[in-house]
Motif scaffolding. Sequence first.
Motif, PDB file in Angstrom:
ATOM      1  N   ALA A   1      -8.579   4.704  -4.568  1.00  0.00           N
ATOM      2  CA  ALA A   1      -7.903   4.855  -3.275  1.00  0.00           C
ATOM      3  C   ALA A   1      -8.546   3.969  -2.212  1.00  0.00           C
ATOM      4  O   ALA A   1      -7.860   3.382  -1.373  1.00  0.00           O
ATOM      5  CB  ALA A   1      -7.942   6.318  -2.840  1.00  0.00           C
ATOM      6  N   ARG A   2      -9.878   3.876  -2.239  1.00  0.00           N
ATOM      7  CA  ARG A   2     -10.577   3.036  -1.272  1.00  0.00           C
ATOM      8  C   ARG A   2     -10.165   1.565  -1.437  1.00  0.00           C
ATOM      9  O   ARG A   2      -9.919   0.861  -0.469  1.00  0.00           O
ATOM     10  CB  ARG A   2     -12.083   3.183  -1.429  1.00  0.00           C
TER      11      ARG A   2
ATOM     12  N   VAL B   1      -0.783  -4.423  15.869  1.00  0.00           N
ATOM     13  CA  VAL B   1       0.210  -4.365  14.799  1.00  0.00           C
ATOM     14  C   VAL B   1       0.224  -2.948  14.248  1.00  0.00           C
ATOM     15  O   VAL B   1      -0.813  -2.404  13.882  1.00  0.00           O
ATOM     16  CB  VAL B   1      -0.116  -5.376  13.674  1.00  0.00           C
ATOM     17  N   ALA B   2       1.391  -2.350  14.207  1.00  0.00           N
ATOM     18  CA  ALA B   2       1.499  -0.975  13.734  1.00  0.00           C
ATOM     19  C   ALA B   2       1.147  -0.904  12.250  1.00  0.00           C
ATOM     20  O   ALA B   2       1.420  -1.836  11.489  1.00  0.00           O
ATOM     21  CB  ALA B   2       2.928  -0.463  13.964  1.00  0.00           C
ATOM     22  N   GLU B   3       0.503   0.206  11.869  1.00  0.00           N
ATOM     23  CA  GLU B   3       0.169   0.380  10.459  1.00  0.00           C
ATOM     24  C   GLU B   3       1.444   0.498   9.640  1.00  0.00           C
ATOM     25  O   GLU B   3       2.397   1.170  10.022  1.00  0.00           O
ATOM     26  CB  GLU B   3      -0.683   1.632  10.273  1.00  0.00           C
ATOM     27  N   SER B   4       1.445  -0.150   8.489  1.00  0.00           N
ATOM     28  CA  SER B   4       2.605  -0.097   7.610  1.00  0.00           C
ATOM     29  C   SER B   4       2.707   1.289   6.983  1.00  0.00           C
ATOM     30  O   SER B   4       1.693   1.997   6.857  1.00  0.00           O
ATOM     31  CB  SER B   4       2.472  -1.147   6.506  1.00  0.00           C
ATOM     32  N   PRO B   5       3.912   1.691   6.582  1.00  0.00           N
ATOM     33  CA  PRO B   5       4.046   3.000   5.908  1.00  0.00           C
ATOM     34  C   PRO B   5       3.169   3.106   4.673  1.00  0.00           C
ATOM     35  O   PRO B   5       2.613   4.169   4.383  1.00  0.00           O
ATOM     36  CB  PRO B   5       5.539   3.041   5.554  1.00  0.00           C
ATOM     37  N   ALA B   6       3.040   1.996   3.947  1.00  0.00           N
ATOM     38  CA  ALA B   6       2.202   2.023   2.740  1.00  0.00           C
ATOM     39  C   ALA B   6       0.751   2.300   3.088  1.00  0.00           C
ATOM     40  O   ALA B   6       0.069   3.072   2.402  1.00  0.00           O
ATOM     41  CB  ALA B   6       2.333   0.696   1.989  1.00  0.00           C
ATOM     42  N   LEU B   7       0.262   1.691   4.173  1.00  0.00           N
ATOM     43  CA  LEU B   7      -1.119   1.913   4.582  1.00  0.00           C
ATOM     44  C   LEU B   7      -1.324   3.337   5.067  1.00  0.00           C
ATOM     45  O   LEU B   7      -2.340   3.978   4.758  1.00  0.00           O
ATOM     46  CB  LEU B   7      -1.509   0.917   5.676  1.00  0.00           C
TER      47      LEU B   7
ATOM     48  N   THR C   1       0.333   5.977   4.126  1.00  0.00           N
ATOM     49  CA  THR C   1       0.321   6.830   2.927  1.00  0.00           C
ATOM     50  C   THR C   1      -1.004   6.725   2.179  1.00  0.00           C
ATOM     51  O   THR C   1      -1.567   7.724   1.720  1.00  0.00           O
ATOM     52  CB  THR C   1       1.478   6.440   1.998  1.00  0.00           C
ATOM     53  N   ALA C   2      -1.516   5.490   2.055  1.00  0.00           N
ATOM     54  CA  ALA C   2      -2.778   5.278   1.336  1.00  0.00           C
ATOM     55  C   ALA C   2      -3.939   5.957   2.046  1.00  0.00           C
ATOM     56  O   ALA C   2      -4.836   6.506   1.396  1.00  0.00           O
ATOM     57  CB  ALA C   2      -3.038   3.778   1.183  1.00  0.00           C
TER      58      ALA C   2
ATOM     59  N   THR D   1      -7.288  12.925   1.308  1.00  0.00           N
ATOM     60  CA  THR D   1      -7.121  14.061   0.398  1.00  0.00           C
ATOM     61  C   THR D   1      -8.085  13.977  -0.778  1.00  0.00           C
ATOM     62  O   THR D   1      -8.721  14.972  -1.173  1.00  0.00           O
ATOM     63  CB  THR D   1      -5.674  14.119  -0.117  1.00  0.00           C
ATOM     64  N   LEU D   2      -8.221  12.778  -1.340  1.00  0.00           N
ATOM     65  CA  LEU D   2      -9.064  12.604  -2.519  1.00  0.00           C
ATOM     66  C   LEU D   2     -10.547  12.743  -2.189  1.00  0.00           C
ATOM     67  O   LEU D   2     -11.328  13.228  -3.013  1.00  0.00           O
ATOM     68  CB  LEU D   2      -8.790  11.245  -3.163  1.00  0.00           C
ATOM     69  N   THR D   3     -10.954  12.333  -0.987  1.00  0.00           N
ATOM     70  CA  THR D   3     -12.356  12.530  -0.611  1.00  0.00           C
ATOM     71  C   THR D   3     -12.661  14.017  -0.436  1.00  0.00           C
ATOM     72  O   THR D   3     -13.765  14.471  -0.777  1.00  0.00           O
ATOM     73  CB  THR D   3     -12.697  11.775   0.676  1.00  0.00           C
TER      74      THR D   3
END
Length: 885
Positions: A724-725, A763-769, A771-772, A778-780
């Motif tokens: 994830a990182r 610049v606005a964060e992309s939806p993919a970013l 979500t990531a 969550t994973l941490t």
Amino acid sequence: MSYHGGGHRKRRYQGADDHGHDHRRDTFDTPEQKLRKSIINLGEVDPVQELPRLANDIRAANDAALATGGPAIPAISEGFRIGVTEQPFKIPYYAALLRLLHDPPADPEATLPTDGSPTLGKQVLEDFWKGFQAFLDKLAWREIRFCIHFFSHCTVAGLVSSQTMFELLRSFTVVLQEFGVSHGRAMKAGLCAAEGLMIAGPIMLKSGADVTEIITAIRDYSESVISTKTLVHPVVKLHEPSPVIEHADELLDSALAVLNALKAEDFAQTADSFAQPYVDFPAFSAAPFEVPSVLVPPEVIELDGLTTETGEDAQVKKEEWPAYFVRLFDNDVTPDPTTPSGYAIKSAILDILDVFEVNRKECARLLLEYPKWTLQGTFKPRPGAPEQEPVPEKNWQLENTVIEVTLGSIFLLPESTYKPIYYITLITEICKLSPQTVGPAVGKSIRKLYGLLSDGLDVEVAHRFAEWFSVHMSNFGFAWVWKEWVPDVSLSVRHPKRRFVRKALEYEIRLSYFDRILKTLPEAMQSPEAQCMPEDAPGPEYEYDDPSKPYHDAAQSLLSLLRGRTKAEDVVTHLDSLKNTISETAEGDVNVSTVVRTIAVQSLLHIGNRSFSHFLNAIERYLPLLRNIASGGGASTTGSSNIDARMDILNAVSGYWKRVRNMVVIVFDKLMQYQIVDPTDVVAWTFVYGEASTSAVGKTTFDSFQWDVLKGALDKANGRVTIARKKVTALRKEADDNAAKAIATEGAAMDVDAEAKADVMPVAESPALTTALKAFSTLTREQKAALSRALDGFVGYLAAADKPNPTAAEVITEDAWHNRVNWNEKQWETWETWCWFRHFCRAYSPYLRNYTQSLEEASVSKIGPSDPAVDLFKKTWNIATGQDI
């Protein structure tokens, strides 16, 4: 030329020989390639005899290159660089070759430079230094260290200034004094300085250099990390406040001991420890090469800007620990690494293991040919070789030395440099090359390690020992003299020797067949009372095959649906009806939900037990069914959390595969991969549910099977965070690149002032970013929960305030250890649990350090008041988290 009949006759080309070989396809080496190869291949027959001829060939090649437009210096120095960094056992001879290149040619008709230009050797050395600087800039530590060896030999040969070489070594000791320096960086820098001083010390001492300064810097660092060494010594004595010194040697401490021994005798032993083929050459009278001053670059720390929910840095760097190598033989059999000759031999063998990891067959050959590169009399002659006059305090056995060093590499803690399978297969290759001489060395090593099991051999080392033993036996017909160990059947069933025998035989069965392995054992070890072999051959244990067992009919009805590939939704509906049916007939305190889940999971495993591919197909086809079971509800459940349901799944798996425990680990891994259960669930099962389902005795024990399960869960949680990182970092880099391109495009399209340009930067964060980032968060949290649950489990086993464990104090005192011959099963179990806790701390130290504060608040705070067990628990924890260095 024409051919008739349209046959398949081979067409002949101009340039083809009489056999039809097309020479146009042949490849030929360029003069530069031939020159490099000749340097790299130095010593194929006899290095001493080849040196003058090779020096003349290099001069001739350089003269030829000059006549055609340019010198051959780059090709020559590249050959030296490759030879030095990939064949370190040849380094003294490369120094001798360079020394010859500094001399004028022996041919009286050769033309000598009249413009005062440097000699060929000096030009090569200057170009070689540029390559060393490139290694230093990249912090290529292995290459740096080998280059230091080369420069040190050149210093003894008179080619390099001893004072500037001393300053070069001092620059590496500066690393030892850096604030917060990692042990890996410090150890590598310390070895560069120490080994360079071992080789060049006599010359530096004569020039008035203060060699004590280097020795003191290494000693001060070694003493500063003494507490860390207690966690990685391969022989465990829990009562020892500092690492024991017998049975193992730490690499940097061995180097320090050698330097002290050399300094005490003014480095007189250097000539008897390191090959110096250049010492008989005429004295070098020209000005030596002045080594430029250098600064060792700092470690590169990549910051990705990601933090955990506690605000701690999420970047994890692998923790490097002191390197302890197991000693198996006496000093008259294998060299003592704390002596100059012993250190030189064993470090050279380690270098061969490291460099030739890419080719184990070549590595095996070079290891058996290693005496060719050592001083005469270092090793006993091979069978059939001419007898030699034995050298006092040497004359060691090559095969025992090679096996000892290789096994020491396997058993490094917390993990070996390379995967253990590399070293295991390497030993097999060495045995195949010389079975008559290597076989006895392997047998003696096995017996020595088996003996150490009673003296505190670390549980992880014993674990790897069993793996190596079983694989090695599988390669040689499972031929072992088991009758030697028959008397140990009378020991406590939890004694480390008894555990080793069971584990090794379990591994052998995986590699062969139950009946075949049983026949290799003496009768005394075959009986069920001996508890060496499992009672039954490995296989699944489906609880509902027997018609006399409860719920047989219900299980068979479900099994029929699964075999018929019924849709998952219909199977879920059938489970709901099955639950109602069982509820109507259940007697006593039967948990109907648990029964239905167990039937479902075991039936699913049963239809997939023929092969791994069958298992995966069954799991993937019925993922909706498994998710429904894990949620704890009927067909309408949408994934709500139910810890009891997930534990029922894990218990059902462990019950089905209780006779093939490695399958439990495999199935758990797949259940985590498909997110049927979480790593935290598996960790909890390891400490609580795992004992009941695997027939463990008591509730304060931990064994190698539980460690395999725990490791699989923690590795899964940590691996997910790492992935994830990387994904977030890649998406951020992509967003930054896109923003930079947008700014550049906007700036080129119109002429605006600085304030207007600033308006386009956000610049606005992309939806993919987005979500990531959420996934990473969550994973941490999941990672921290898994680590916390594992620590909770060890606290509960060893030092909990609400569950005091009197046995813990009985195995960690000096008196208790001396009385271990009288230990009962409970005491050996507790000792093993302590050792696995130590391994947990050192293996996952980098991750524990990320959450030190929160883990202490959640888990360490549960330990009881001060007593020997509690104090040892806290000390181990503090060392692992860097709070007691």
